[in-house]
Design an enzyme around this catalytic site. Structure first.
Site, PDB file in Angstrom:
ATOM      1  N   TYR A  76       0.840  -1.211   0.000  1.00 34.07           N
ATOM      2  CA  TYR A  76       0.000   0.000   0.000  1.00 34.07           C
ATOM      3  C   TYR A  76       0.866   1.249   0.000  1.00 34.07           C
ATOM      4  O   TYR A  76       0.567   2.227  -0.681  1.00 34.07           O
ATOM      5  CB  TYR A  76      -0.933   0.017   1.214  1.00 34.07           C
ATOM      6  CG  TYR A  76      -1.950   1.138   1.120  1.00 34.07           C
ATOM      7  CD1 TYR A  76      -3.151   0.948   0.446  1.00 34.07           C
ATOM      8  CD2 TYR A  76      -1.671   2.399   1.655  1.00 34.07           C
ATOM      9  CE1 TYR A  76      -4.061   1.987   0.311  1.00 34.07           C
ATOM     10  CE2 TYR A  76      -2.573   3.442   1.520  1.00 34.07           C
ATOM     11  CZ  TYR A  76      -3.770   3.222   0.853  1.00 34.07           C
ATOM     12  OH  TYR A  76      -4.662   4.251   0.706  1.00 34.07           O
ATOM     13  N   PHE A 128      -7.554  21.169 -25.298  1.00 36.57           N
ATOM     14  CA  PHE A 128      -7.834  19.739 -25.308  1.00 36.57           C
ATOM     15  C   PHE A 128      -9.044  19.526 -24.411  1.00 36.57           C
ATOM     16  O   PHE A 128      -9.207  20.209 -23.396  1.00 36.57           O
ATOM     17  CB  PHE A 128      -6.639  18.881 -24.857  1.00 36.57           C
ATOM     18  CG  PHE A 128      -6.940  17.425 -25.063  1.00 36.57           C
ATOM     19  CD1 PHE A 128      -7.018  16.908 -26.345  1.00 36.57           C
ATOM     20  CD2 PHE A 128      -7.234  16.591 -23.999  1.00 36.57           C
ATOM     21  CE1 PHE A 128      -7.376  15.579 -26.561  1.00 36.57           C
ATOM     22  CE2 PHE A 128      -7.586  15.259 -24.209  1.00 36.57           C
ATOM     23  CZ  PHE A 128      -7.655  14.759 -25.489  1.00 36.57           C
ATOM     24  N   THR A 129      -9.895  18.579 -24.799  1.00 34.09           N
ATOM     25  CA  THR A 129     -11.203  18.392 -24.153  1.00 34.09           C
ATOM     26  C   THR A 129     -11.130  18.300 -22.626  1.00 34.09           C
ATOM     27  O   THR A 129     -11.756  19.100 -21.924  1.00 34.09           O
ATOM     28  CB  THR A 129     -11.861  17.121 -24.713  1.00 34.09           C
ATOM     29  OG1 THR A 129     -10.928  16.044 -24.567  1.00 34.09           O
ATOM     30  CG2 THR A 129     -12.223  17.282 -26.187  1.00 34.09           C
ATOM     31  N   ASP A 219       1.628  19.968 -20.833  1.00 35.61           N
ATOM     32  CA  ASP A 219       0.950  18.698 -21.099  1.00 35.61           C
ATOM     33  C   ASP A 219       1.925  17.868 -21.926  1.00 35.61           C
ATOM     34  O   ASP A 219       2.085  18.076 -23.129  1.00 35.61           O
ATOM     35  CB  ASP A 219      -0.368  18.926 -21.839  1.00 35.61           C
ATOM     36  CG  ASP A 219      -1.092  17.611 -22.122  1.00 35.61           C
ATOM     37  OD1 ASP A 219      -0.442  16.549 -22.067  1.00 35.61           O
ATOM     38  OD2 ASP A 219      -2.298  17.651 -22.409  1.00 35.61           O
ATOM     39  N   LYS A 262       0.047   7.167 -23.653  1.00 36.97           N
ATOM     40  CA  LYS A 262       0.439   7.454 -25.040  1.00 36.97           C
ATOM     41  C   LYS A 262       1.941   7.191 -25.213  1.00 36.97           C
ATOM     42  O   LYS A 262       2.353   6.047 -25.279  1.00 36.97           O
ATOM     43  CB  LYS A 262       0.084   8.902 -25.389  1.00 36.97           C
ATOM     44  CG  LYS A 262      -1.419   9.149 -25.615  1.00 36.97           C
ATOM     45  CD  LYS A 262      -2.196   9.315 -24.365  1.00 36.97           C
ATOM     46  CE  LYS A 262      -3.558   9.924 -24.596  1.00 36.97           C
ATOM     47  NZ  LYS A 262      -4.378   9.903 -23.374  1.00 36.97           N
ATOM     48  N   ARG A 386     -13.388  14.632 -34.345  1.00 33.56           N
ATOM     49  CA  ARG A 386     -12.700  15.740 -33.682  1.00 33.56           C
ATOM     50  C   ARG A 386     -13.165  17.030 -34.359  1.00 33.56           C
ATOM     51  O   ARG A 386     -12.461  17.650 -35.131  1.00 33.56           O
ATOM     52  CB  ARG A 386     -11.172  15.614 -33.803  1.00 33.56           C
ATOM     53  CG  ARG A 386     -10.567  14.453 -33.084  1.00 33.56           C
ATOM     54  CD  ARG A 386     -10.394  14.593 -31.575  1.00 33.56           C
ATOM     55  NE  ARG A 386     -11.550  14.385 -30.752  1.00 33.56           N
ATOM     56  CZ  ARG A 386     -11.489  14.263 -29.426  1.00 33.56           C
ATOM     57  NH1 ARG A 386     -10.337  14.289 -28.795  1.00 33.56           N
ATOM     58  NH2 ARG A 386     -12.578  14.113 -28.718  1.00 33.56           N
ATOM     59  N   PHE A 453     -18.944  14.034 -26.521  1.00 34.82           N
ATOM     60  CA  PHE A 453     -18.578  13.159 -27.638  1.00 34.82           C
ATOM     61  C   PHE A 453     -18.448  11.695 -27.213  1.00 34.82           C
ATOM     62  O   PHE A 453     -18.643  10.798 -28.017  1.00 34.82           O
ATOM     63  CB  PHE A 453     -17.255  13.641 -28.255  1.00 34.82           C
ATOM     64  CG  PHE A 453     -16.188  13.849 -27.228  1.00 34.82           C
ATOM     65  CD1 PHE A 453     -15.362  12.809 -26.861  1.00 34.82           C
ATOM     66  CD2 PHE A 453     -16.052  15.075 -26.576  1.00 34.82           C
ATOM     67  CE1 PHE A 453     -14.410  12.983 -25.866  1.00 34.82           C
ATOM     68  CE2 PHE A 453     -15.094  15.251 -25.586  1.00 34.82           C
ATOM     69  CZ  PHE A 453     -14.282  14.204 -25.221  1.00 34.82           C
TER      70      PHE A 453
HETATM   71  C1  P61 Z   1      -6.813  10.540 -26.960  1.00 38.32           C
HETATM   72  F1  P61 Z   1     -11.594  11.675 -27.264  1.00 38.32           F
HETATM   73  N1  P61 Z   1      -6.089  11.657 -25.004  1.00 38.32           N
HETATM   74  O1  P61 Z   1      -6.101  11.333 -27.616  1.00 38.32           O
HETATM   75  P1  P61 Z   1      -6.189  10.620 -20.120  1.00 38.32           P
HETATM   76  N2  P61 Z   1      -3.857  15.517 -22.796  1.00 38.32           N
HETATM   77  C2  P61 Z   1      -3.757  15.064 -24.052  1.00 38.32           C
HETATM   78  C3  P61 Z   1      -4.405  13.901 -24.406  1.00 38.32           C
HETATM   79  O2  P61 Z   1      -4.304  13.450 -25.650  1.00 38.32           O
HETATM   80  C4  P61 Z   1      -5.177  13.197 -23.421  1.00 38.32           C
HETATM   81  C5  P61 Z   1      -5.228  13.719 -22.103  1.00 38.32           C
HETATM   82  C6  P61 Z   1      -4.563  14.884 -21.831  1.00 38.32           C
HETATM   83  C7  P61 Z   1      -6.863  10.694 -25.520  1.00 38.32           C
HETATM   84  C8  P61 Z   1      -7.915   9.951 -24.719  1.00 38.32           C
HETATM   85  C9  P61 Z   1      -9.142  10.793 -24.829  1.00 38.32           C
HETATM   86  O3  P61 Z   1     -11.614  13.929 -25.855  1.00 38.32           O
HETATM   87  C10 P61 Z   1     -10.928  12.830 -25.418  1.00 38.32           C
HETATM   88  O4  P61 Z   1      -5.108   9.677 -19.711  1.00 38.32           O
HETATM   89  C11 P61 Z   1      -2.983  15.823 -25.046  1.00 38.32           C
HETATM   90  O5  P61 Z   1      -7.020  10.111 -21.254  1.00 38.32           O
HETATM   91  O6  P61 Z   1      -7.009  11.048 -18.963  1.00 38.32           O
HETATM   92  C12 P61 Z   1      -5.923  12.048 -23.764  1.00 38.32           C
HETATM   93  O7  P61 Z   1      -5.391  11.891 -20.645  1.00 38.32           O
HETATM   94  C13 P61 Z   1      -6.017  13.052 -21.025  1.00 38.32           C
HETATM   95  C14 P61 Z   1      -9.932  10.708 -25.933  1.00 38.32           C
HETATM   96  C15 P61 Z   1      -9.316  11.854 -23.968  1.00 38.32           C
HETATM   97  C16 P61 Z   1     -10.837  11.725 -26.216  1.00 38.32           C
HETATM   98  C17 P61 Z   1     -10.237  12.863 -24.246  1.00 38.32           C
HETATM   99  O8  P61 Z   1      -7.455   9.619 -27.473  1.00 38.32           O
END
Ligand code: P61
Length: 461
Positions: A76, A128-129, A219, A262, A386, A453
């Site tokens: 833990y 970013f979303t 980021d 990623k 997108r 989305f």
């Molecule tokens: C992706 F449709 N990305 O690209 P988490 N910053 C950035 C990202 O690309 C990102 C996160 C933060 C995704 C997954 C995803 O609208 C969407 O680990 C540059 O996913 O929490 C994530 O990181 C967030 C898909 C996220 C989406 C949001 O496919």
């Protein structure tokens, strides 16, 4: 001129384990996409042939990473694997402290809550979303200060993620530096098409923000991919290693949020990294409320071990060249076929220009959503909208946000698909493009409040 024949490159790995994928019929896909409300996020992955929804958490881990999974210390508190992660963050990124989280948005949540006050403005190189939503939930307003070229799919600027210094300085002067808790800077910019920022621009941003005492939150989700483009395109960096460039980028920033799903080649995980001791204390305290103890923060020990190893693999030149090279291969094929895509080709995916492919649909008829559904129907290839659906609504007026870019993202998971898969994808996109005038628009029939989305449902117009 050299008369040397151009030589091919190949992936720097071989395949040890395979996962069968299911082929489906046109009738099966018709039913699946209707049942999914024409939203590719709502398809079952079993019904997908080639899954280009995202490069997030979909990479293939290496044998070294799988071996690391067996060394998970599931204590833990004080897991050995946490200290390996801390060492990796310090060695490869140069940040002093790390707070592990279950994925990127959790790190965004913590930093937004700690740094943003009601009424603040957060400038950034395109939204970013999840990042923008967490800024809004903390009482802030996101302001786009990316260069104009980023909003033009045809513009071939090599560093479309660059920040427009005039836009940034004007905002600081208009609102006052005390209303700007930080600049939000992403390497690479996802919504612009996986486009990089240059080190030259980042240094200028650093100089400007230091003048006003404003920190930079980085980021760093795809920082190694950004570093590869710097090495390939920015004068003075051709002889630097990816690792050196990554370290230099991070050294110009104060805080970083990371989705390790990623670049860092793992299926789950993330972290917040930072240099300031006081802010670290606060973040480390906050993580225990939302994620877990500060030495695991939502990850198992084995996940932290795989992540530490993934970080070291992510800056390997042969890896990154093949990763970006595969994306370029698909993009070049589509350009040859005459399909309109975002240029230059980005690092993590190909972005189809749905506005141009479906000129008969207005943005209210959701062209990118419709195109993603049509592509699935053609071949079982899953992509992601997108465009206007992803951009959501203005929290004050309730109106749709209408982004200039209306795109479908074909995202390439790392080390997963072969060149033959890319050929099949290109042929399917071409077939859909040739018959694009037959594609009908869509309308919302269900729309959730946040990040719509992911879960919205649609009907054909
Ligand atoms: C992706 F449709 N990305 O690209 P988490 N910053 C950035 C990202 O690309 C990102 C996160 C933060 C995704 C997954 C995803 O609208 C969407 O680990 C540059 O996913 O929490 C994530 O990181 C967030 C898909 C996220 C989406 C949001 O496919």
């Amino acid at each position: 001129m050299s008369n040397k024949k151009k030589r091919s490159w190949a992936e720097p790995y071989k395949i040890k384990m395979v996962e069968p994928v299911k082929m489906t019929t046109q009738e099966e896909r018709q039913k699946a996409i209707r049942d999914a409300g024409y939203n590719t996020f709502l398809l079952r992955s079993e019904d997908v042939y080639i899954d280009l929804l995202t490069d997030s958490g979909t990479s293939a881990m290496s044998d070294r990473q799988w071996a690391g999974m067996m060394l998970g210390d599931e204590a833990y508190a004080g897991s050995r694997n946490f200290y390996h992660l801390e060492d990796a963050v310090r060695e490869y990124y140069g940040y002093k402290h790390v707070v592990p989280t279950h994925q990127g948005r959790a790190a965004e949540h913590i930093i937004s809550q700690l740094m943003i006050k009601e009424g603040d403005f957060i400038p950034g190189n395109m939204y970013f979303t999840t990042t923008k939503l967490h800024q809004e939930l903390a009482g802030g307003t996101f302001v786009d200060v990316i260069i104009d070229e980023a909003h033009d799919p045809e513009n071939e600027h090599p560093f479309k993620a660059n920040i427009d210094l005039n836009k940034l300085e004007n905002l600081i002067k208009e609102k006052g530096a005390d209303k700007i808790p930080y600049v939000s800077m992403a390497t690479t910019v996802n919504m612009a098409g996986g486009q990089p920022i240059s080190l030259g621009n980042l240094k200028e941003v650093r100089e400007l923000t230091q003048k006003y005492d404003i920190p930079i939150v980085h980021d760093m989700t795809r920082v190694a991919e950004n570093a590869y483009f710097i090495q390939q395109r920015e004068p003075g960096y051709e002889n630097k290693s990816i690792k050196e460039i990554v370290i230099e980028i991070c050294s110009l920033t104060d805080v970083a949020t990371m989705s390790s799903k990623k670049d860092a080649l793992v299926n789950i995980g993330g972290f917040l990294a930072l240099n300031d001791d006081e802010l670290f204390d606060k973040a480390r305290n906050m993580v225990v409320i939302y994620e877990g103890l500060h030495t695991y923060g939502g990850m198992a020990g084995r996940d932290m071990e795989a992540l530490s190893i993934g970080i070291s693999e992510s800056v390997d030149y042969d890896h990154i060249r093949a990763r970006v090279g595969q994306v370029q291969y698909l993009g070049e094929k589509l350009i040859e076929m005459g399909v309109p895509i975002v240029k230059p080709i980005g690092s993590h995916g190909i972005f189809l220009n749905a506005k141009k492919i479906l000129p008969h649909l207005s943005q209210d008829q959701l062209p990118a959503q419709s195109l993603a559904a049509a592509l699935y129907l053609d071949s079982g290839v899953r992509a992601m909208e997108r465009g206007v659906v992803s951009a959501g609504r203005n929290p004050e007026t309730g109106e749709h946000n209408y982004p200039k870019l209306e795109l479908v993202r074909l995202t390439i998971p790392r080390r997963v698909y072969t060149q033959a898969h890319m050929d099949v994808v290109a042929e399917s996109v071409e077939a859909v493009y040739r018959n694009a005038n037959e594609i009908k628009g869509l309308k919302f029939v269900y729309e959730p409040e946040y990040l719509r989305f992911f879960q919205s449902r649609f009907e054909v117009l």
